[in-house]
Design a protein around this motif. Structure first.
Motif, PDB file in Angstrom:
ATOM      1  N   GLY A  44      49.559  18.449  40.013  1.00 21.76           N
ATOM      2  CA  GLY A  44      50.722  19.316  40.069  1.00 21.76           C
ATOM      3  C   GLY A  44      51.068  20.010  38.772  1.00 21.76           C
ATOM      4  O   GLY A  44      52.003  20.803  38.735  1.00 21.76           O
ATOM      5  N   HIS A  45      50.337  19.727  37.702  1.00 24.03           N
ATOM      6  CA  HIS A  45      50.624  20.391  36.431  1.00 24.03           C
ATOM      7  C   HIS A  45      50.072  21.814  36.420  1.00 24.03           C
ATOM      8  O   HIS A  45      49.034  22.097  37.018  1.00 24.03           O
ATOM      9  N   ILE A  46      50.764  22.708  35.747  1.00 30.82           N
ATOM     10  CA  ILE A  46      50.272  24.069  35.534  1.00 30.82           C
ATOM     11  C   ILE A  46      49.411  24.066  34.288  1.00 30.82           C
ATOM     12  O   ILE A  46      49.865  23.688  33.208  1.00 30.82           O
ATOM     13  N   LEU A  47      48.162  24.469  34.430  1.00 34.81           N
ATOM     14  CA  LEU A  47      47.226  24.447  33.316  1.00 34.81           C
ATOM     15  C   LEU A  47      47.199  25.760  32.543  1.00 34.81           C
ATOM     16  O   LEU A  47      46.960  25.761  31.344  1.00 34.81           O
ATOM     17  N   GLN A  48      47.388  26.864  33.236  1.00 36.99           N
ATOM     18  CA  GLN A  48      47.400  28.166  32.564  1.00 36.99           C
ATOM     19  C   GLN A  48      48.124  29.183  33.434  1.00 36.99           C
ATOM     20  O   GLN A  48      48.188  29.044  34.651  1.00 36.99           O
ATOM     21  N   VAL A  49      48.659  30.199  32.768  1.00 36.75           N
ATOM     22  CA  VAL A  49      49.363  31.284  33.451  1.00 36.75           C
ATOM     23  C   VAL A  49      48.817  32.607  32.925  1.00 36.75           C
ATOM     24  O   VAL A  49      48.696  32.796  31.717  1.00 36.75           O
ATOM     25  N   VAL A  50      48.477  33.504  33.848  1.00 40.68           N
ATOM     26  CA  VAL A  50      47.990  34.842  33.497  1.00 40.68           C
ATOM     27  C   VAL A  50      48.874  35.850  34.213  1.00 40.68           C
ATOM     28  O   VAL A  50      49.176  35.689  35.396  1.00 40.68           O
ATOM     29  N   GLN A  51      49.300  36.887  33.504  1.00 42.09           N
ATOM     30  CA  GLN A  51      50.160  37.890  34.134  1.00 42.09           C
ATOM     31  C   GLN A  51      49.746  39.295  33.724  1.00 42.09           C
ATOM     32  O   GLN A  51      49.401  39.541  32.571  1.00 42.09           O
ATOM     33  N   THR A  52      49.780  40.199  34.693  1.00 44.79           N
ATOM     34  CA  THR A  52      49.625  41.623  34.435  1.00 44.79           C
ATOM     35  C   THR A  52      50.911  42.312  34.868  1.00 44.79           C
ATOM     36  O   THR A  52      51.369  42.116  35.996  1.00 44.79           O
ATOM     37  N   SER A  65      42.835  54.278  55.275  1.00 43.92           N
ATOM     38  CA  SER A  65      41.907  53.803  54.253  1.00 43.92           C
ATOM     39  C   SER A  65      42.669  52.956  53.242  1.00 43.92           C
ATOM     40  O   SER A  65      43.786  53.290  52.846  1.00 43.92           O
ATOM     41  N   GLU A  66      42.052  51.873  52.800  1.00 44.35           N
ATOM     42  CA  GLU A  66      42.686  50.982  51.839  1.00 44.35           C
ATOM     43  C   GLU A  66      42.796  51.667  50.480  1.00 44.35           C
ATOM     44  O   GLU A  66      41.863  52.321  50.032  1.00 44.35           O
ATOM     45  N   VAL A  67      43.949  51.533  49.840  1.00 47.70           N
ATOM     46  CA  VAL A  67      44.206  52.158  48.543  1.00 47.70           C
ATOM     47  C   VAL A  67      44.387  51.069  47.489  1.00 47.70           C
ATOM     48  O   VAL A  67      45.257  50.199  47.638  1.00 47.70           O
ATOM     49  N   ASP A  68      43.564  51.095  46.439  1.00 53.02           N
ATOM     50  CA  ASP A  68      43.750  50.189  45.303  1.00 53.02           C
ATOM     51  C   ASP A  68      44.919  50.677  44.464  1.00 53.02           C
ATOM     52  O   ASP A  68      44.980  51.862  44.121  1.00 53.02           O
ATOM     53  N   ILE A  69      45.824  49.787  44.100  1.00 57.41           N
ATOM     54  CA  ILE A  69      46.917  50.151  43.207  1.00 57.41           C
ATOM     55  C   ILE A  69      46.454  49.911  41.777  1.00 57.41           C
ATOM     56  O   ILE A  69      46.289  48.764  41.353  1.00 57.41           O
ATOM     57  N   THR A  70      46.213  50.996  41.063  1.00 51.73           N
ATOM     58  CA  THR A  70      45.706  50.905  39.699  1.00 51.73           C
ATOM     59  C   THR A  70      46.613  50.034  38.842  1.00 51.73           C
ATOM     60  O   THR A  70      47.825  50.202  38.835  1.00 51.73           O
ATOM     61  N   GLY A  71      46.010  49.090  38.137  1.00 50.99           N
ATOM     62  CA  GLY A  71      46.767  48.239  37.218  1.00 50.99           C
ATOM     63  C   GLY A  71      47.359  46.998  37.838  1.00 50.99           C
ATOM     64  O   GLY A  71      47.950  46.177  37.134  1.00 50.99           O
ATOM     65  N   MET A  72      47.217  46.814  39.150  1.00 51.06           N
ATOM     66  CA  MET A  72      47.741  45.605  39.795  1.00 51.06           C
ATOM     67  C   MET A  72      46.605  44.614  40.054  1.00 51.06           C
ATOM     68  O   MET A  72      46.317  44.224  41.187  1.00 51.06           O
ATOM     69  N   THR A  73      45.950  44.216  38.958  1.00 53.03           N
ATOM     70  CA  THR A  73      44.910  43.198  39.008  1.00 53.03           C
ATOM     71  C   THR A  73      45.151  42.184  37.907  1.00 53.03           C
ATOM     72  O   THR A  73      45.763  42.503  36.878  1.00 53.03           O
ATOM     73  N   ALA A  74      44.671  40.971  38.126  1.00 51.30           N
ATOM     74  CA  ALA A  74      44.741  39.929  37.102  1.00 51.30           C
ATOM     75  C   ALA A  74      43.545  39.007  37.294  1.00 51.30           C
ATOM     76  O   ALA A  74      43.111  38.770  38.423  1.00 51.30           O
ATOM     77  N   THR A  75      43.021  38.491  36.184  1.00 51.86           N
ATOM     78  CA  THR A  75      41.825  37.645  36.224  1.00 51.86           C
ATOM     79  C   THR A  75      42.126  36.293  35.588  1.00 51.86           C
ATOM     80  O   THR A  75      42.736  36.225  34.521  1.00 51.86           O
ATOM     81  N   ILE A  76      41.670  35.239  36.250  1.00 55.06           N
ATOM     82  CA  ILE A  76      41.856  33.882  35.756  1.00 55.06           C
ATOM     83  C   ILE A  76      40.533  33.134  35.888  1.00 55.06           C
ATOM     84  O   ILE A  76      39.760  33.399  36.807  1.00 55.06           O
TER      85      ILE A  76
END
Length: 192
Positions: A44-52, A65-76
């Motif tokens: 249950g512990h949080i090991l890391q947090v990533v935010q965009t 057609s599916e539209v990507d929202i530019t800048g709404m991505t995050a990588t962990i």
């Protein structure tokens, strides 16, 4: 103040532990630098947090057609393949005379979609149309994912609808250049 720690009948003196080379799988350096192996943490512990945070504006038109929202991505990068990732999404948007649907992807794979049923568009959640062309709405959602990997994993937000009416991100539909208009932000946060 803690002088001694006892675990399964073994007592460890704290001062000795800090100068020791190894105590039950912990090195002296990990004790003094504040890092602990994941195995030593309770569930249950949080090991890391990533935010965009996306603070600029975006507009797009779907028409099925599916539209990507530019800048709404995050990588962990998960530290263990059995760990889960909690995704928190806050999307500020405006649309008129149409409702958009928001989707969440892990890499290129849609996750959290509603069940398939005929020709209905599947999504994670709906984004209703704004009642006033000078206002924005906010779509917020939480999703707990099991990526089952220790490789870098990217999550992104897309939207889809059935017509040519646009969606605007972080601004109103009319976007007046006065105190009626506004600028907003959206974010995607990942917690392992």
């Amino acid at each position: 103040i803690v002088d001694n720690i006892e675990s399964t009948g073994t007592t460890v003196t704290v001062n000795d532990a800090l100068s020791a080379t190894s105590v039950t799988g912990l090195s002296a350096s990990s004790l003094t630098t504040g890092t602990l192996p994941n195995a030593q943490l309770a569930d249950g512990h949080i090991l890391q947090v990533v935010q965009t945070v996306k603070s600029d504006t975006f507009s797009g038109t779907s028409n099925e057609s599916e539209v990507d929202i530019t800048g709404m991505t995050a990588t962990i990068t998960p530290t263990d393949s059995s760990n889960k990732v909690l995704i928190q999404i806050s999307l500020t948007y405006a649309s008129q005379n149409t409702t958009y649907k928001m989707r969440l992807k892990r890499g290129t794979t849609d996750i959290g979609l509603g069940d398939a049923d005929g020709s209905r568009q599947r999504a994670l959640t709906g984004l209703g149309f704004t009642g006033d062309s000078n206002q924005v709405d906010s779509g917020c959602f939480l999703y707990l994912d099991s990526p089952a990997t220790t490789s870098a994993t990217t999550y992104k937000i897309t939207v889809v609808n059935d017509n040519t009416n646009p969606i605007y991100i972080n601004r109103s539909y009319d976007d007046q250049n006065n105190d009626v208009g506004g600028r907003h932000s959206s974010s995607i946060t990942l917690m392992e």
